[in-house]
Design a protein around this motif. Sequence first.
Motif, PDB file in Angstrom:
ATOM      1  N   VAL A  86      43.007  44.058  36.481  1.00 17.58           N
ATOM      2  CA  VAL A  86      44.122  43.701  37.536  1.00 17.58           C
ATOM      3  C   VAL A  86      44.359  42.404  37.791  1.00 17.58           C
ATOM      4  CG1 VAL A  86      43.881  44.006  39.922  1.00 17.58           C
ATOM      5  CG2 VAL A  86      43.121  45.839  38.681  1.00 17.58           C
ATOM      6  N   LEU A 110      45.384  45.933  52.264  1.00 11.40           N
ATOM      7  CA  LEU A 110      46.528  46.892  52.102  1.00 11.40           C
ATOM      8  C   LEU A 110      47.028  47.229  50.835  1.00 11.40           C
ATOM      9  CD1 LEU A 110      48.979  45.845  55.000  1.00 11.40           C
ATOM     10  CD2 LEU A 110      47.118  47.505  55.075  1.00 11.40           C
ATOM     11  N   CYS A 139      46.151  39.552  49.697  1.00 10.75           N
ATOM     12  CA  CYS A 139      47.340  39.047  50.467  1.00 10.75           C
ATOM     13  C   CYS A 139      48.595  39.363  49.615  1.00 10.75           C
ATOM     14  CB  CYS A 139      47.183  37.752  51.100  1.00 10.75           C
ATOM     15  SG  CYS A 139      47.524  36.703  49.790  1.00 10.75           S
ATOM     16  N   PHE A 154      48.044  41.128  37.610  1.00 13.02           N
ATOM     17  CA  PHE A 154      48.907  40.526  39.038  1.00 13.02           C
ATOM     18  C   PHE A 154      49.276  38.905  38.583  1.00 13.02           C
ATOM     19  CE2 PHE A 154      47.751  44.520  41.008  1.00 13.02           C
ATOM     20  CZ  PHE A 154      48.819  44.713  41.658  1.00 13.02           C
TER      21      PHE A 154
HETATM   22  N1  SAM Z   1      48.387  43.548  50.440  1.00  7.81           N
HETATM   23  C1  SAM Z   1      49.497  43.084  49.760  1.00  7.81           C
HETATM   24  C2  SAM Z   1      50.577  43.868  50.347  1.00  7.81           C
HETATM   25  O1  SAM Z   1      50.295  44.911  51.044  1.00  7.81           O
HETATM   26  O2  SAM Z   1      51.863  43.195  50.592  1.00  7.81           O
HETATM   27  C3  SAM Z   1      49.757  43.218  48.179  1.00  7.81           C
HETATM   28  C4  SAM Z   1      49.641  44.592  47.708  1.00  7.81           C
HETATM   29  S1  SAM Z   1      49.525  44.488  45.953  1.00  7.81           S
HETATM   30  C5  SAM Z   1      49.955  46.260  45.454  1.00  7.81           C
HETATM   31  C6  SAM Z   1      47.855  44.454  45.481  1.00  7.81           C
HETATM   32  C7  SAM Z   1      47.216  43.145  45.464  1.00  7.81           C
HETATM   33  O3  SAM Z   1      45.922  43.108  45.507  1.00  7.81           O
HETATM   34  C8  SAM Z   1      47.730  42.037  44.366  1.00  7.81           C
HETATM   35  O4  SAM Z   1      48.133  40.803  45.007  1.00  7.81           O
HETATM   36  C9  SAM Z   1      46.379  41.983  43.583  1.00  7.81           C
HETATM   37  O5  SAM Z   1      46.127  40.586  43.027  1.00  7.81           O
HETATM   38  C10 SAM Z   1      45.148  41.925  44.763  1.00  7.81           C
HETATM   39  N2  SAM Z   1      43.928  42.146  44.201  1.00  7.81           N
HETATM   40  C11 SAM Z   1      43.730  43.150  43.254  1.00  7.81           C
HETATM   41  N3  SAM Z   1      42.343  43.416  43.303  1.00  7.81           N
HETATM   42  C12 SAM Z   1      41.851  42.489  44.190  1.00  7.81           C
HETATM   43  C13 SAM Z   1      40.581  41.971  44.351  1.00  7.81           C
HETATM   44  N4  SAM Z   1      39.353  42.317  43.679  1.00  7.81           N
HETATM   45  N5  SAM Z   1      40.496  41.354  45.376  1.00  7.81           N
HETATM   46  C14 SAM Z   1      41.353  40.565  45.820  1.00  7.81           C
HETATM   47  N6  SAM Z   1      42.678  40.717  45.359  1.00  7.81           N
HETATM   48  C15 SAM Z   1      42.846  41.459  44.523  1.00  7.81           C
END
Ligand code: SAM
Length: 232
Positions: A12, A136, A72, A16
């Motif tokens: 992941v 989210l 975020c 990203f």
């Molecule tokens: N929350 C934001 C929004 O709704 O606009 C971004 C949603 S995006 C689909 C998913 C995000 O979660 C990505 O930016 C990704 O890098 C982050 N992410 C994935 N796994 C994560 C983790 N274990 N801890 C923190 N961030 C994470």
Amino acid sequence: AEEVGGDDKEVVKQYFNNSGFQRWKKIYGETDDVNRVQLDIRLGHSKTIENAIKMLQDEGSLSGVTVCDAGCGVGSLSIPLAKQGAIVSASDISAAMVAEAEKQAREELTNGAVMPKFEVKDLESLDGKYDTVVCLDVLIHYPQNKADGMIARLASLAQNRLILSFAPKTLYYDLLKRVGELFPGPSKATRAYLHSEADVERALRKVGWRIRKRGLITTQFYFARLVEAVPA
Ligand code: SAM
């Protein structure tokens, strides 16, 4: 069901920071270079952000309220919250996402708003205490056994409320048809995991939290269950 290895998080993170960053920055942005599916997902996601903000405001002004925005992304939630006076801690596993969020915050938060504190960090290693924790559209990247731990971690950071969104399993069959479109072609580096509401509720209950409010956001290609949990 597919057997899941221990490397979801690394996959992941890579995604990203690379193709996923390009793809989602575009979807979460405002430019015209999106296809019909991406435009639909943009709309669905913006509704999730809007509904989450509404839930947050239901309890009164956000001015001075500490909020942890875990995962975020490009700051779609963190920036509007900062505009409303919230003290925002915004973090993400992807350095590319955090850099973009920070850049957008600098552009948009001009007149006196407190800048969110941005950090490159996976939510499993966050600490501190916040009035409210929001996460989210992040759980979609993890299977339920991982999601349980993530939910517990997020709850441990929150004093008063936890707002989560996830792709609901009830719409599994509808979604299955469309999941391919979420992660198409060569950028199919991650898969989407759906979560049943009962499973999320159980994970919350295990750590002493209960769901107080629920919302459902659906467009043609985007589904999100939004829940607000509070200490039971
Ligand atoms: N929350 C934001 C929004 O709704 O606009 C971004 C949603 S995006 C689909 C998913 C995000 O979660 C990505 O930016 C990704 O890098 C982050 N992410 C994935 N796994 C994560 C983790 N274990 N801890 C923190 N961030 C994470």
